[in-house]
Scaffold this motif. Structure first.
Motif, mmCIF file in Angstrom:
data_model
loop_
_atom_site.group_PDB
_atom_site.id
_atom_site.type_symbol
_atom_site.label_atom_id
_atom_site.label_comp_id
_atom_site.label_asym_id
_atom_site.label_seq_id
_atom_site.Cartn_x
_atom_site.Cartn_y
_atom_site.Cartn_z
ATOM 1 N N LEU A 92 0.819 -1.218 0.000
ATOM 2 C CA LEU A 92 0.000 0.000 0.000
ATOM 3 C C LEU A 92 0.853 1.269 0.000
ATOM 4 C CD1 LEU A 92 -2.756 -1.183 2.487
ATOM 5 C CD2 LEU A 92 -3.059 -0.720 0.039
ATOM 6 N N LEU A 93 2.038 1.176 0.573
ATOM 7 C CA LEU A 93 2.944 2.322 0.603
ATOM 8 C C LEU A 93 3.524 2.640 -0.774
ATOM 9 C CD1 LEU A 93 4.691 1.519 3.974
ATOM 10 C CD2 LEU A 93 3.463 3.643 3.455
ATOM 11 N N ALA A 94 3.246 1.796 -1.751
ATOM 12 C CA ALA A 94 3.757 2.009 -3.103
ATOM 13 C C ALA A 94 2.660 2.306 -4.123
ATOM 14 C CB ALA A 94 4.563 0.784 -3.544
ATOM 15 N N VAL A 95 1.409 2.397 -3.668
ATOM 16 C CA VAL A 95 0.335 2.655 -4.635
ATOM 17 C C VAL A 95 0.369 4.107 -5.102
ATOM 18 C CG1 VAL A 95 -1.155 0.826 -3.707
ATOM 19 C CG2 VAL A 95 -1.462 3.187 -2.933
ATOM 20 N N GLU A 96 -0.359 4.372 -6.161
ATOM 21 C CA GLU A 96 -0.322 5.695 -6.770
ATOM 22 C C GLU A 96 -1.023 6.768 -5.940
ATOM 23 O OE1 GLU A 96 -1.290 7.710 -11.087
ATOM 24 O OE2 GLU A 96 -1.185 5.534 -10.904
ATOM 25 N N GLU A 97 -2.141 6.430 -5.329
ATOM 26 C CA GLU A 97 -2.952 7.415 -4.607
ATOM 27 C C GLU A 97 -2.279 7.846 -3.300
ATOM 28 O OE1 GLU A 97 -5.345 10.144 -3.429
ATOM 29 O OE2 GLU A 97 -5.624 9.234 -5.408
ATOM 30 N N GLY A 98 -2.021 9.140 -3.190
ATOM 31 C CA GLY A 98 -1.329 9.685 -2.025
ATOM 32 C C GLY A 98 -2.058 9.488 -0.713
ATOM 33 N N VAL A 99 -3.381 9.577 -0.709
ATOM 34 C CA VAL A 99 -4.152 9.399 0.525
ATOM 35 C C VAL A 99 -3.986 7.971 1.051
ATOM 36 C CG1 VAL A 99 -6.477 9.411 1.525
ATOM 37 C CG2 VAL A 99 -5.810 11.183 -0.084
ATOM 38 N N VAL A 100 -3.946 7.003 0.150
ATOM 39 C CA VAL A 100 -3.748 5.606 0.555
ATOM 40 C C VAL A 100 -2.362 5.444 1.160
ATOM 41 C CG1 VAL A 100 -3.605 3.206 -0.236
ATOM 42 C CG2 VAL A 100 -5.366 4.730 -1.178
ATOM 43 N N ARG A 101 -1.350 6.019 0.506
ATOM 44 C CA ARG A 101 0.015 5.925 1.044
ATOM 45 C C ARG A 101 0.106 6.590 2.413
ATOM 46 N NH1 ARG A 101 1.333 7.831 -4.032
ATOM 47 N NH2 ARG A 101 2.214 9.718 -3.121
ATOM 48 N N GLU A 102 -0.561 7.729 2.578
ATOM 49 C CA GLU A 102 -0.540 8.437 3.865
ATOM 50 C C GLU A 102 -1.163 7.586 4.972
ATOM 51 O OE1 GLU A 102 -2.704 12.308 5.782
ATOM 52 O OE2 GLU A 102 -2.039 12.468 3.702
ATOM 53 N N LYS A 103 -2.310 6.978 4.695
ATOM 54 C CA LYS A 103 -2.972 6.113 5.688
ATOM 55 C C LYS A 103 -2.110 4.895 5.982
ATOM 56 C CE LYS A 103 -6.834 8.533 5.817
ATOM 57 N NZ LYS A 103 -7.253 9.321 6.914
ATOM 58 N N ALA A 104 -1.489 4.340 4.946
ATOM 59 C CA ALA A 104 -0.608 3.187 5.136
ATOM 60 C C ALA A 104 0.607 3.571 5.985
ATOM 61 C CB ALA A 104 -0.173 2.618 3.786
ATOM 62 N N ALA A 105 1.155 4.749 5.742
ATOM 63 C CA ALA A 105 2.298 5.215 6.543
ATOM 64 C C ALA A 105 1.889 5.404 8.002
ATOM 65 C CB ALA A 105 2.848 6.522 5.971
ATOM 66 N N ASN A 106 0.732 5.995 8.225
ATOM 67 C CA ASN A 106 0.251 6.169 9.603
ATOM 68 C C ASN A 106 0.086 4.818 10.301
ATOM 69 O OD1 ASN A 106 0.177 8.939 9.234
ATOM 70 N ND2 ASN A 106 -2.006 9.000 8.804
ATOM 71 N N SER A 107 -0.470 3.857 9.598
ATOM 72 C CA SER A 107 -0.655 2.522 10.188
ATOM 73 C C SER A 107 0.682 1.842 10.430
ATOM 74 C CB SER A 107 -1.536 1.647 9.281
ATOM 75 O OG SER A 107 -2.881 2.068 9.368
ATOM 76 N N ALA A 108 1.601 1.965 9.478
ATOM 77 C CA ALA A 108 2.922 1.350 9.652
ATOM 78 C C ALA A 108 3.638 1.937 10.866
ATOM 79 C CB ALA A 108 3.761 1.536 8.386
ATOM 80 N N ILE A 109 3.531 3.239 11.046
ATOM 81 C CA ILE A 109 4.153 3.895 12.205
ATOM 82 C C ILE A 109 3.503 3.405 13.494
ATOM 83 C CG2 ILE A 109 4.417 6.124 13.382
ATOM 84 C CD1 ILE A 109 4.730 7.320 10.469
ATOM 85 N N ALA A 110 2.184 3.332 13.505
ATOM 86 C CA ALA A 110 1.477 2.851 14.707
ATOM 87 C C ALA A 110 1.890 1.427 15.045
ATOM 88 C CB ALA A 110 -0.036 2.926 14.493
ATOM 89 N N ILE A 111 1.991 0.595 14.051
ATOM 90 C CA ILE A 111 2.401 -0.804 14.266
ATOM 91 C C ILE A 111 3.834 -0.858 14.768
ATOM 92 C CG2 ILE A 111 2.944 -2.955 13.036
ATOM 93 C CD1 ILE A 111 0.450 -2.193 11.221
ATOM 94 N N SER A 112 4.709 -0.057 14.167
ATOM 95 C CA SER A 112 6.126 -0.083 14.555
ATOM 96 C C SER A 112 6.323 0.305 16.011
ATOM 97 C CB SER A 112 6.947 0.830 13.645
ATOM 98 O OG SER A 112 6.747 2.196 13.962
ATOM 99 N N GLN A 113 5.446 1.157 16.531
ATOM 100 C CA GLN A 113 5.573 1.596 17.919
ATOM 101 C C GLN A 113 5.303 0.469 18.908
ATOM 102 O OE1 GLN A 113 2.994 5.035 17.891
ATOM 103 N NE2 GLN A 113 4.592 6.338 17.051
ATOM 104 N N SER A 114 4.616 -0.575 18.444
ATOM 105 C CA SER A 114 4.355 -1.710 19.333
ATOM 106 C C SER A 114 5.476 -2.742 19.289
ATOM 107 C CB SER A 114 3.030 -2.384 18.948
ATOM 108 O OG SER A 114 3.169 -3.124 17.758
ATOM 109 N N MET A 115 6.416 -2.592 18.364
ATOM 110 C CA MET A 115 7.459 -3.594 18.151
ATOM 111 C C MET A 115 8.639 -3.389 19.103
ATOM 112 S SD MET A 115 7.510 -3.394 13.990
ATOM 113 C CE MET A 115 7.582 -5.066 13.380
#
Length: 183
Positions: A92-115
């Motif tokens: 999802l971080l590689a798709v064309e639509e910027g809003v999708v990438r932004e949401k994916a980045a937010n989720s990836a960051i949230a997940i990384s904080q639990s690691m």
């Protein structure tokens, strides 16, 4: 009771395959409920690969999936298994639509904080490195967005040096949208 919940979850998964976009969006927003009904192992082994296979969907659906993935850490078995959520997010971080990438980045960051630090470095930081080196510029835009926030937690001089090099390279990227994101 468990069978009813699982049956509802499977019905909702079927909605992800619907021809109707609104049904797919609705189902994508219910991913935590689906994952709760499936249990951690089936979520990791079945649901996440299924989601990864469906990344060529409408932007609305992908946005809902990207957002929901950030809430699935408890449903994949907790922080020890959080890295499993990064595979569909990386796509999802590689798709064309910027809003999708932004949401994916937010989720990836949230997940990384639990690691824990080892998983963070092995899985999250490695994902950023792969994004930074992808041929498709949208992945590199996502890497630009993730590197600065991830940098302070990167362990080891070599990893930090490498990601500084990635970022410096992205700042000079041939694609204007990439180097614009890095500033």
């Amino acid at each position: 009771q468990q069978e009813i919940e699982e049956e509802d979850a499977l019905h909702t998964i079927e909605k992800l395959r619907s021809d109707e976009v609104s049904y797919r969006v609705e189902a994508a927003r219910k991913l935590p409920s689906i994952a709760a009904a499936l249990g951690p192992e089936r979520t990791r082994d079945e649901l996440l690969p299924f989601l990864s296979d469906g990344i060529d969907d409408e932007d609305e659906v992908l946005e809902a999936i990207a957002t929901s993935l950030g809430n699935l850490v408890p449903y994949v078995g907790g922080p020890s298994f959080a890295g499993a959520l990064l595979a569909p997010l990386e796509l999802l971080l590689a798709v064309e639509e910027g809003v999708v990438r932004e949401k994916a980045a937010n989720s990836a960051i949230a997940i990384s904080q639990s690691m824990n630090d080892a998983d963070y470095t092995k899985e999250f930081v490695s994902m950023i490195g792969r994004l930074a080196n992808k041929e498709w510029f949208t992945a590199r835009i996502s890497a630009c967005a993730l590197i600065p926030g991830a940098f302070p937690r990167m362990m080891g001089q070599e990893i930090r040096r490498l990601h500084l090099e990635y970022f410096a390279k992205l700042c000079k990227d041939d694609v204007p949208m990439v180097d614009r994101k890095s500033t």
